[in-house]
Motif scaffolding. Structure first.
Motif, mmCIF file in Angstrom:
data_model
loop_
_atom_site.group_PDB
_atom_site.id
_atom_site.type_symbol
_atom_site.label_atom_id
_atom_site.label_comp_id
_atom_site.label_asym_id
_atom_site.label_seq_id
_atom_site.Cartn_x
_atom_site.Cartn_y
_atom_site.Cartn_z
ATOM 1 N N VAL A 1 0.843 -1.199 0.000
ATOM 2 C CA VAL A 1 0.000 0.000 0.000
ATOM 3 C C VAL A 1 0.876 1.246 0.000
ATOM 4 C CG1 VAL A 1 -1.703 1.331 1.315
ATOM 5 C CG2 VAL A 1 -1.945 -1.153 1.115
ATOM 6 N N ALA A 2 1.933 1.240 0.779
ATOM 7 C CA ALA A 2 2.841 2.393 0.829
ATOM 8 C C ALA A 2 3.428 2.679 -0.553
ATOM 9 C CB ALA A 2 3.954 2.145 1.842
ATOM 10 N N LYS A 3 3.753 1.626 -1.294
ATOM 11 C CA LYS A 3 4.297 1.823 -2.638
ATOM 12 C C LYS A 3 3.249 2.438 -3.565
ATOM 13 C CE LYS A 3 7.150 -0.311 -6.123
ATOM 14 N NZ LYS A 3 7.964 -1.442 -6.509
ATOM 15 N N ALA A 4 2.003 2.006 -3.436
ATOM 16 C CA ALA A 4 0.922 2.590 -4.245
ATOM 17 C C ALA A 4 0.755 4.071 -3.907
ATOM 18 C CB ALA A 4 -0.384 1.834 -4.005
ATOM 19 N N TYR A 5 0.788 4.391 -2.619
ATOM 20 C CA TYR A 5 0.680 5.791 -2.198
ATOM 21 C C TYR A 5 1.855 6.609 -2.719
ATOM 22 C CZ TYR A 5 -3.346 5.292 0.991
ATOM 23 O OH TYR A 5 -4.596 5.124 1.533
ATOM 24 N N GLN A 6 3.050 6.031 -2.726
ATOM 25 C CA GLN A 6 4.227 6.736 -3.245
ATOM 26 C C GLN A 6 4.051 7.076 -4.727
ATOM 27 O OE1 GLN A 6 7.424 4.063 -2.290
ATOM 28 N NE2 GLN A 6 7.607 4.797 -0.178
ATOM 29 N N GLU A 7 3.460 6.158 -5.482
ATOM 30 C CA GLU A 7 3.186 6.415 -6.905
ATOM 31 C C GLU A 7 2.266 7.623 -7.055
ATOM 32 O OE1 GLU A 7 3.718 4.540 -10.050
ATOM 33 O OE2 GLU A 7 5.438 3.782 -8.931
ATOM 34 N N LEU A 8 1.232 7.689 -6.224
ATOM 35 C CA LEU A 8 0.273 8.792 -6.293
ATOM 36 C C LEU A 8 0.904 10.102 -5.853
ATOM 37 C CD1 LEU A 8 -2.816 6.872 -4.917
ATOM 38 C CD2 LEU A 8 -2.466 7.629 -7.279
ATOM 39 N N GLN A 9 1.784 10.035 -4.858
ATOM 40 C CA GLN A 9 2.492 11.243 -4.421
ATOM 41 C C GLN A 9 3.429 11.730 -5.517
ATOM 42 O OE1 GLN A 9 3.751 9.640 -0.403
ATOM 43 N NE2 GLN A 9 3.546 11.818 0.074
ATOM 44 N N ALA A 10 4.143 10.822 -6.150
ATOM 45 C CA ALA A 10 5.074 11.198 -7.214
ATOM 46 C C ALA A 10 4.339 11.847 -8.386
ATOM 47 C CB ALA A 10 5.852 9.973 -7.693
ATOM 48 N N ALA A 11 3.093 11.436 -8.601
ATOM 49 C CA ALA A 11 2.290 12.008 -9.683
ATOM 50 C C ALA A 11 1.629 13.325 -9.270
ATOM 51 C CB ALA A 11 1.225 11.005 -10.125
ATOM 52 N N GLY A 12 1.800 13.722 -8.011
ATOM 53 C CA GLY A 12 1.219 14.976 -7.531
ATOM 54 C C GLY A 12 -0.278 14.902 -7.268
ATOM 55 N N LEU A 13 -0.800 13.699 -7.080
ATOM 56 C CA LEU A 13 -2.241 13.525 -6.863
ATOM 57 C C LEU A 13 -2.605 13.530 -5.390
ATOM 58 C CD1 LEU A 13 -2.744 10.773 -9.552
ATOM 59 C CD2 LEU A 13 -3.393 13.187 -9.725
ATOM 60 N N VAL A 14 -1.683 13.122 -4.544
ATOM 61 C CA VAL A 14 -1.903 13.151 -3.100
ATOM 62 C C VAL A 14 -0.684 13.777 -2.444
ATOM 63 C CG1 VAL A 14 -3.390 11.106 -3.160
ATOM 64 C CG2 VAL A 14 -0.984 10.840 -2.605
ATOM 65 N N ALA A 15 -0.885 14.315 -1.257
ATOM 66 C CA ALA A 15 0.218 14.942 -0.525
ATOM 67 C C ALA A 15 0.131 14.564 0.943
ATOM 68 C CB ALA A 15 0.160 16.459 -0.671
ATOM 69 N N ALA A 16 1.296 14.404 1.546
ATOM 70 C CA ALA A 16 1.366 14.073 2.964
ATOM 71 C C ALA A 16 1.339 15.360 3.784
ATOM 72 C CB ALA A 16 2.636 13.296 3.257
ATOM 73 N N ARG A 17 0.579 15.324 4.853
ATOM 74 C CA ARG A 17 0.593 16.409 5.834
ATOM 75 C C ARG A 17 1.207 15.832 7.093
ATOM 76 N NH1 ARG A 17 -5.512 18.811 5.014
ATOM 77 N NH2 ARG A 17 -5.296 19.215 2.768
ATOM 78 N N LYS A 18 2.329 16.389 7.499
ATOM 79 C CA LYS A 18 3.086 15.845 8.617
ATOM 80 C C LYS A 18 2.213 15.625 9.848
ATOM 81 C CE LYS A 18 7.602 17.379 7.314
ATOM 82 N NZ LYS A 18 8.712 16.523 7.469
ATOM 83 N N GLY A 19 2.284 14.404 10.335
ATOM 84 C CA GLY A 19 1.566 14.042 11.542
ATOM 85 C C GLY A 19 0.079 13.853 11.369
ATOM 86 N N VAL A 20 -0.442 14.048 10.164
ATOM 87 C CA VAL A 20 -1.888 13.954 9.951
ATOM 88 C C VAL A 20 -2.256 12.835 8.991
ATOM 89 C CG1 VAL A 20 -3.964 15.235 9.311
ATOM 90 C CG2 VAL A 20 -2.060 16.440 10.350
ATOM 91 N N GLY A 21 -1.531 12.717 7.874
ATOM 92 C CA GLY A 21 -1.808 11.665 6.902
ATOM 93 C C GLY A 21 -1.737 12.163 5.474
ATOM 94 N N LEU A 22 -2.273 11.372 4.581
ATOM 95 C CA LEU A 22 -2.279 11.706 3.157
ATOM 96 C C LEU A 22 -3.621 12.286 2.750
ATOM 97 C CD1 LEU A 22 -0.545 8.596 1.555
ATOM 98 C CD2 LEU A 22 0.301 10.921 1.558
ATOM 99 N N TYR A 23 -3.567 13.297 1.900
ATOM 100 C CA TYR A 23 -4.784 13.958 1.419
ATOM 101 C C TYR A 23 -4.761 14.043 -0.095
ATOM 102 C CZ TYR A 23 -6.022 15.291 6.148
ATOM 103 O OH TYR A 23 -6.385 15.250 7.464
#
Length: 117
Positions: free
Chosen positions: A52-74
């Protein structure tokens, strides 16, 4: 649930993309919404959290989701529209030609296709 023809992390990415696009159904995530944690999604899909982390990394690299420190992915603003564009283009390029050939082979008309719609 998962098919052997593609890596599982890409199939999970597709599940998340579908949720972002659908955004009206249960369990969906629209622009600005928080995504499930890695552990929660891994438990839901019964896969390793690293997958799952790898899937999320793909989405982050594409600029579709972003991490908010201490809160999660949006989901980033505009992600749904960007995904709709790319998914529509991929459908028209990869899937539609096969569907169109089958429609022609079966002799279906537009009224046949939309009779029950």
């Amino acid at each position: 649930m998962f098919h052997g023809d593609r890596p599982i992390y890409l199939q999970i990415r597709d599940i998340i993309v579908a949720r972002i696009i659908d955004r009206g159904g249960s369990g969906s995530s629209g622009d600005g919404e928080q995504l499930p944690s890695v552990r929660a999604l891994a438990a839901e899909l019964e896969v390793n959290p690293l997958t799952v982390a790898k899937a999320y990394q793909e989405l982050q690299a594409a600029g579709l989701v972003a991490a908010r420190k201490g809160v999660g992915l949006y989901v980033e603003a505009g992600a749904r529209l960007a995904l709709l564009r790319t998914e529509r283009a991929a459908f028209l390029k990869n899937e539609w030609p096969h569907i169109a050939v089958r429609i022609e082979r079966l002799g279906l008309t537009p009224s046949d296709l939309f009779a029950d719609a």
